[in-house]
Design a protein around this motif. Structure first.
Motif, PDB file in Angstrom:
ATOM      1  N   LYS A   8       0.773  -1.191  -0.060  1.00 29.72           N
ATOM      2  CA  LYS A   8       0.046  -0.168   0.012  1.00 29.72           C
ATOM      3  C   LYS A   8       0.869   1.346  -0.017  1.00 29.72           C
ATOM      4  O   LYS A   8       2.018   1.197   0.568  1.00 29.72           O
ATOM      5  CB  LYS A   8      -0.945   0.200   1.254  1.00 29.72           C
ATOM      6  N   HIS A  10       0.146   5.610   0.830  1.00 27.96           N
ATOM      7  CA  HIS A  10      -0.870   6.369   1.346  1.00 27.96           C
ATOM      8  C   HIS A  10      -0.165   7.769   1.690  1.00 27.96           C
ATOM      9  O   HIS A  10       0.563   7.832   1.898  1.00 27.96           O
ATOM     10  CB  HIS A  10      -1.558   5.868   2.520  1.00 27.96           C
ATOM     11  N   SER A  38      -0.403  -6.316  11.136  1.00 23.09           N
ATOM     12  CA  SER A  38      -0.077  -5.943   9.440  1.00 23.09           C
ATOM     13  C   SER A  38       0.019  -7.512   9.079  1.00 23.09           C
ATOM     14  O   SER A  38       0.836  -7.835   8.209  1.00 23.09           O
ATOM     15  CB  SER A  38       1.059  -5.082   9.232  1.00 23.09           C
ATOM     16  N   THR A  41       0.203  -8.142   5.435  1.00 21.08           N
ATOM     17  CA  THR A  41       1.203  -8.075   4.455  1.00 21.08           C
ATOM     18  C   THR A  41       2.429  -8.751   4.569  1.00 21.08           C
ATOM     19  O   THR A  41       3.488  -8.829   4.162  1.00 21.08           O
ATOM     20  CB  THR A  41       1.900  -6.480   4.892  1.00 21.08           C
ATOM     21  N   ARG A 206     -12.507  -0.838   1.912  1.00 22.82           N
ATOM     22  CA  ARG A 206     -11.638  -1.594   2.949  1.00 22.82           C
ATOM     23  C   ARG A 206     -11.087  -0.344   3.937  1.00 22.82           C
ATOM     24  O   ARG A 206     -10.937   0.742   3.481  1.00 22.82           O
ATOM     25  CB  ARG A 206     -10.230  -2.041   2.325  1.00 22.82           C
ATOM     26  N   TYR A 208      -8.308   1.074   6.510  1.00 21.70           N
ATOM     27  CA  TYR A 208      -7.138   0.695   7.062  1.00 21.70           C
ATOM     28  C   TYR A 208      -6.881   1.574   8.183  1.00 21.70           C
ATOM     29  O   TYR A 208      -7.233   2.906   8.374  1.00 21.70           O
ATOM     30  CB  TYR A 208      -5.890   1.249   5.902  1.00 21.70           C
ATOM     31  N   TYR A 209      -6.137   0.926   9.155  1.00 19.40           N
ATOM     32  CA  TYR A 209      -5.907   1.855  10.292  1.00 19.40           C
ATOM     33  C   TYR A 209      -4.342   2.061  10.275  1.00 19.40           C
ATOM     34  O   TYR A 209      -3.433   1.093  10.234  1.00 19.40           O
ATOM     35  CB  TYR A 209      -6.256   1.286  11.664  1.00 19.40           C
ATOM     36  N   ILE A 210      -3.797   3.307  10.479  1.00 15.96           N
ATOM     37  CA  ILE A 210      -2.547   3.682  10.159  1.00 15.96           C
ATOM     38  C   ILE A 210      -1.932   4.391  11.449  1.00 15.96           C
ATOM     39  O   ILE A 210      -2.514   5.411  11.935  1.00 15.96           O
ATOM     40  CB  ILE A 210      -2.385   4.727   8.867  1.00 15.96           C
ATOM     41  N   SER A 236      -7.302  -7.674   9.839  1.00 11.25           N
ATOM     42  CA  SER A 236      -5.489  -8.435   9.769  1.00 11.25           C
ATOM     43  C   SER A 236      -5.015  -8.167  11.072  1.00 11.25           C
ATOM     44  O   SER A 236      -3.791  -9.054  11.120  1.00 11.25           O
ATOM     45  CB  SER A 236      -4.894  -7.121   8.982  1.00 11.25           C
TER      46      SER A 236
END
Length: 239
Positions: A8, A10, A38, A41, A206, A208-210, A236
């Motif tokens: 990914k 971002h 993660s 990944t 989807r 995503y938590y970053i 995940s």
């Protein structure tokens, strides 16, 4: 043409390093840290390979400001040739773009200990082109939860064993405070933070938590959503 197994990319990222940043996540990790958020990944999926030049083109197209680039994963150092090409390309773009007003730093996350990276000629060459590296495996029991989670000492780190290593004067200025040199500002010192990204793709939406959540934060978030009638679906951070 060097290919990068990409999970990914971002922008903007505000939780993995100082300032407004571009984030690049690689595919592939054999370290399999217990509690890793993660897991999606971990598998090195050849279908995710893209030319490094494509990633650099995306970076150059960003509207700005870009105060830094964070590379995470996966495990970036398990793709040393691609990582070297990526970091080298970012440095050239930085130098050619003349970021006079906003110095751009390059920071890489690795699950390997710094002592191991420094023994590898390939890794040392990559590190020489970076401004900082955050090293060490994620250890869930060393990720404090509850009232202890607001300690600024774990800013940008998932667990207390991980080490922040500045690698340049710019890296020392931005990351040295985490090693007891000087002090970061109050906003950064507030502790781990998480941002949310929603992507629409062929497989649907989807989320995503970053960032670097505290231990238990993601389970708490999931239960809160379910009580509100929102089903999180596959996540995940669970096997």
């Amino acid at each position: 043409m060097t290919g990068l197994l990409l999970a990914k990319a971002h922008y903007p990222v505000t939780t993995l390093g100082p300032g407004i940043r571009a984030g690049i996540w690689t595919q592939g990790c054999t370290l399999a840290c217990d509690g890793c958020l993660s897991r999606d990944t971990w598998d090195a999926d050849p279908a995710k390979e893209v030319p490094v030049e494509t990633v650099l083109g995306w970076l150059a197209s960003l509207p700005g400001p870009v105060e830094g680039v964070t590379i995470s994963g996966g495990e970036p150092f398990q793709q040393p040739a691609a990582l070297a090409a990526l970091v080298g390309g970012i440095r050239r773009w930085r130098d050619e773009s003349h970021h006079e007003t906003i110095p751009l730093d390059i920071m890489v996350y690795s699950g390997y200990a710094y002592s191991r990276l420094s023994r590898s000629a390939e890794a040392r060459e990559i590190l020489e082109s970076c401004d900082a590296v955050i090293t060490g495996p994620y250890v869930d029991r060393q990720n404090p939860g509850g009232r202890h989670a607001q300690s600024g000492s774990l800013l940008w780190r998932g667990s207390a064993n991980q080490r922040v290593v500045p690698l340049s004067p710019l890296g020392e200025a931005r990351y040295g405070a985490l090693n007891g040199v000087g002090r970061i500002n109050e906003e950064q010192d507030a502790g781990p933070r998480v941002q949310v990204s929603v992507d629409e793709g062929p497989e649907g939406r989807r989320v995503y938590y970053i960032g670097i959540p505290r231990r238990g934060d993601m389970d708490h978030l999931r239960s809160t959503l379910e009580r509100a009638g929102v089903r999180a679906g596959d996540v995940s951070w669970r096997p």
